[in-house]
Design a protein around this motif. Sequence first.
Motif, PDB file in Angstrom:
ATOM      1  N   PRO A 153     -61.985  70.411 -45.948  1.00 22.75           N
ATOM      2  CA  PRO A 153     -60.591  71.276 -45.698  1.00 22.75           C
ATOM      3  C   PRO A 153     -61.119  72.540 -45.803  1.00 22.75           C
ATOM      4  O   PRO A 153     -62.054  73.071 -46.390  1.00 22.75           O
ATOM      5  N   ALA A 154     -60.352  73.507 -45.036  1.00 22.50           N
ATOM      6  CA  ALA A 154     -60.392  74.899 -45.200  1.00 22.50           C
ATOM      7  C   ALA A 154     -59.139  75.286 -44.697  1.00 22.50           C
ATOM      8  O   ALA A 154     -57.951  75.004 -45.268  1.00 22.50           O
ATOM      9  N   LEU A 155     -59.016  76.479 -43.918  1.00 22.97           N
ATOM     10  CA  LEU A 155     -57.948  76.899 -43.140  1.00 22.97           C
ATOM     11  C   LEU A 155     -57.345  75.732 -42.411  1.00 22.97           C
ATOM     12  O   LEU A 155     -56.092  75.793 -41.779  1.00 22.97           O
ATOM     13  N   GLY A 156     -57.898  74.737 -42.037  1.00 23.95           N
ATOM     14  CA  GLY A 156     -57.686  73.509 -41.284  1.00 23.95           C
ATOM     15  C   GLY A 156     -58.816  72.653 -41.661  1.00 23.95           C
ATOM     16  O   GLY A 156     -59.567  72.939 -42.364  1.00 23.95           O
ATOM     17  N   ASP A 157     -58.982  71.351 -41.275  1.00 24.34           N
ATOM     18  CA  ASP A 157     -60.171  70.776 -41.784  1.00 24.34           C
ATOM     19  C   ASP A 157     -61.080  70.690 -40.657  1.00 24.34           C
ATOM     20  O   ASP A 157     -60.741  71.094 -39.300  1.00 24.34           O
ATOM     21  N   TYR A 158     -62.090  70.949 -41.153  1.00 19.19           N
ATOM     22  CA  TYR A 158     -63.362  71.010 -39.840  1.00 19.19           C
ATOM     23  C   TYR A 158     -64.247  69.934 -40.183  1.00 19.19           C
ATOM     24  O   TYR A 158     -64.379  69.450 -41.183  1.00 19.19           O
ATOM     25  N   PRO A 159     -65.239  69.512 -38.910  1.00 15.06           N
ATOM     26  CA  PRO A 159     -66.125  68.513 -39.277  1.00 15.06           C
ATOM     27  C   PRO A 159     -67.409  68.881 -39.896  1.00 15.06           C
ATOM     28  O   PRO A 159     -67.841  69.976 -39.621  1.00 15.06           O
ATOM     29  N   GLU A 160     -67.913  68.225 -40.773  1.00 16.63           N
ATOM     30  CA  GLU A 160     -69.086  68.645 -41.431  1.00 16.63           C
ATOM     31  C   GLU A 160     -70.404  68.744 -40.540  1.00 16.63           C
ATOM     32  O   GLU A 160     -71.306  69.575 -40.569  1.00 16.63           O
ATOM     33  N   ASN A 161     -70.323  68.083 -39.414  1.00 16.24           N
ATOM     34  CA  ASN A 161     -71.612  68.019 -38.462  1.00 16.24           C
ATOM     35  C   ASN A 161     -71.196  68.928 -37.170  1.00 16.24           C
ATOM     36  O   ASN A 161     -72.003  69.155 -36.202  1.00 16.24           O
ATOM     37  N   ARG A 162     -70.089  69.553 -37.349  1.00 13.51           N
ATOM     38  CA  ARG A 162     -69.502  70.859 -36.350  1.00 13.51           C
ATOM     39  C   ARG A 162     -69.371  70.183 -35.211  1.00 13.51           C
ATOM     40  O   ARG A 162     -68.894  70.672 -34.006  1.00 13.51           O
ATOM     41  N   LEU A 163     -69.297  68.828 -35.119  1.00 11.11           N
ATOM     42  CA  LEU A 163     -68.626  68.014 -33.733  1.00 11.11           C
ATOM     43  C   LEU A 163     -69.184  68.414 -32.587  1.00 11.11           C
ATOM     44  O   LEU A 163     -68.558  69.020 -31.784  1.00 11.11           O
ATOM     45  N   PRO A 164     -70.581  68.255 -32.646  1.00 13.92           N
ATOM     46  CA  PRO A 164     -71.215  68.337 -31.191  1.00 13.92           C
ATOM     47  C   PRO A 164     -70.329  67.663 -29.892  1.00 13.92           C
ATOM     48  O   PRO A 164     -70.138  66.326 -30.165  1.00 13.92           O
ATOM     49  N   LEU A 165     -70.041  68.450 -28.891  1.00 11.18           N
ATOM     50  CA  LEU A 165     -69.332  67.762 -27.650  1.00 11.18           C
ATOM     51  C   LEU A 165     -70.094  68.029 -26.552  1.00 11.18           C
ATOM     52  O   LEU A 165     -70.662  68.884 -26.167  1.00 11.18           O
ATOM     53  N   VAL A 166     -69.981  66.822 -25.701  1.00  8.03           N
ATOM     54  CA  VAL A 166     -70.665  66.904 -24.457  1.00  8.03           C
ATOM     55  C   VAL A 166     -69.498  66.802 -23.303  1.00  8.03           C
ATOM     56  O   VAL A 166     -68.848  65.733 -23.478  1.00  8.03           O
ATOM     57  N   ILE A 167     -69.358  67.525 -22.334  1.00  7.44           N
ATOM     58  CA  ILE A 167     -68.536  67.516 -21.411  1.00  7.44           C
ATOM     59  C   ILE A 167     -69.184  67.456 -20.006  1.00  7.44           C
ATOM     60  O   ILE A 167     -70.148  68.300 -19.839  1.00  7.44           O
ATOM     61  N   LYS A 168     -68.762  66.625 -19.207  1.00  3.59           N
ATOM     62  CA  LYS A 168     -69.426  66.675 -17.893  1.00  3.59           C
ATOM     63  C   LYS A 168     -68.312  66.376 -16.869  1.00  3.59           C
ATOM     64  O   LYS A 168     -67.105  65.454 -17.028  1.00  3.59           O
ATOM     65  N   ARG A 169     -68.287  67.005 -15.798  1.00  3.89           N
ATOM     66  CA  ARG A 169     -67.625  66.991 -14.572  1.00  3.89           C
ATOM     67  C   ARG A 169     -67.464  65.606 -14.139  1.00  3.89           C
ATOM     68  O   ARG A 169     -68.574  65.183 -13.822  1.00  3.89           O
ATOM     69  N   ARG A 170     -66.145  64.932 -13.796  1.00  4.15           N
ATOM     70  CA  ARG A 170     -66.362  63.701 -13.249  1.00  4.15           C
ATOM     71  C   ARG A 170     -66.463  63.414 -11.774  1.00  4.15           C
ATOM     72  O   ARG A 170     -66.165  64.529 -11.204  1.00  4.15           O
ATOM     73  N   GLN A 171     -67.050  62.515 -11.346  1.00  5.91           N
ATOM     74  CA  GLN A 171     -67.401  62.179 -10.151  1.00  5.91           C
ATOM     75  C   GLN A 171     -66.058  61.682  -9.493  1.00  5.91           C
ATOM     76  O   GLN A 171     -65.906  60.801  -9.732  1.00  5.91           O
ATOM     77  N   MET A 172     -65.349  62.351  -8.551  1.00  7.24           N
ATOM     78  CA  MET A 172     -64.184  61.925  -7.942  1.00  7.24           C
ATOM     79  C   MET A 172     -64.668  61.171  -6.602  1.00  7.24           C
ATOM     80  O   MET A 172     -65.454  61.497  -5.942  1.00  7.24           O
ATOM     81  N   SER A 173     -64.049  59.979  -6.804  1.00  6.02           N
ATOM     82  CA  SER A 173     -64.210  59.029  -5.635  1.00  6.02           C
ATOM     83  C   SER A 173     -63.197  59.240  -4.439  1.00  6.02           C
ATOM     84  O   SER A 173     -62.161  60.020  -4.651  1.00  6.02           O
TER      85      SER A 173
END
Length: 173
Positions: A153-173
Motif C-alpha cells: 500500500p501507498a497512495l495506491g497499491d503498487y507491486p513489490e517487483n515493479r511489475l515488469p511488462l512486455v508489450i509486443k505488436r500482434r501479427q495481424m492475419s
Amino acid sequence: MQRLRDEQAEIVSQKAEGISAAVLKDMQYAEAVIRETLKIDPVVRGIPRLVTRDFQLGDYAVPANTSLTLPLAYLAHKDPRWTHETGSLHPFTFTPERFLTPQGAKPGHLMPFGAGVRYCLGAGLAMAEMKVFLALLARHYDFTADNNTAWKPALGDYPENRLPLVIKRRQMS
C-alpha cells in the motif's frame, strides 16, 4: 484479456475497424473492465470536505470547521451489491463480469467521477478515452506481466517487483 479480445473481434467483424460513438456503446465488456479497475484502485481514494455548519451524523455530533473525508475506495470495496449474486467474489479480485450482472448494472458506491452536483463534467470523455485505449490494446498488442508479486500500500497499491511488462505488436492475419 481473451474476453476483451473476443468482444473487439466481434465489433470489428460487425462494424469494421474504426471506433465511433456507436462502437463505444457496444463495448460493454471493455466498460466492465474499466469499472472494475476503478473499483479496485480508484484514481481518487477519498474526497475531503470541510463542514460548514454543525450537524448530526448518526450518533455523532459533527461541529462546523471539522475536516471529513468521504472514503471512496472503502465505499467501492464495501458496496452491498457484492453481497448478492457476486457475493462470493472478493472485492480485490479482478472480476469485470460482476458489472455485467443485474446487481452490477445498478448504481452503487462506485464513484470514480464523483456524484451529484459535483459529478465530473469530463466523465463521458474519460470513459470514451479509456475504451478506445483498451480497444487498441486488445486489437493490436499482446502483453505479459510477471504478476507473481506482493502488493504494497501507498497512495495506491503498487507491486513489490515493479511489475515488469512486455508489450509486443500482434501479427495481424
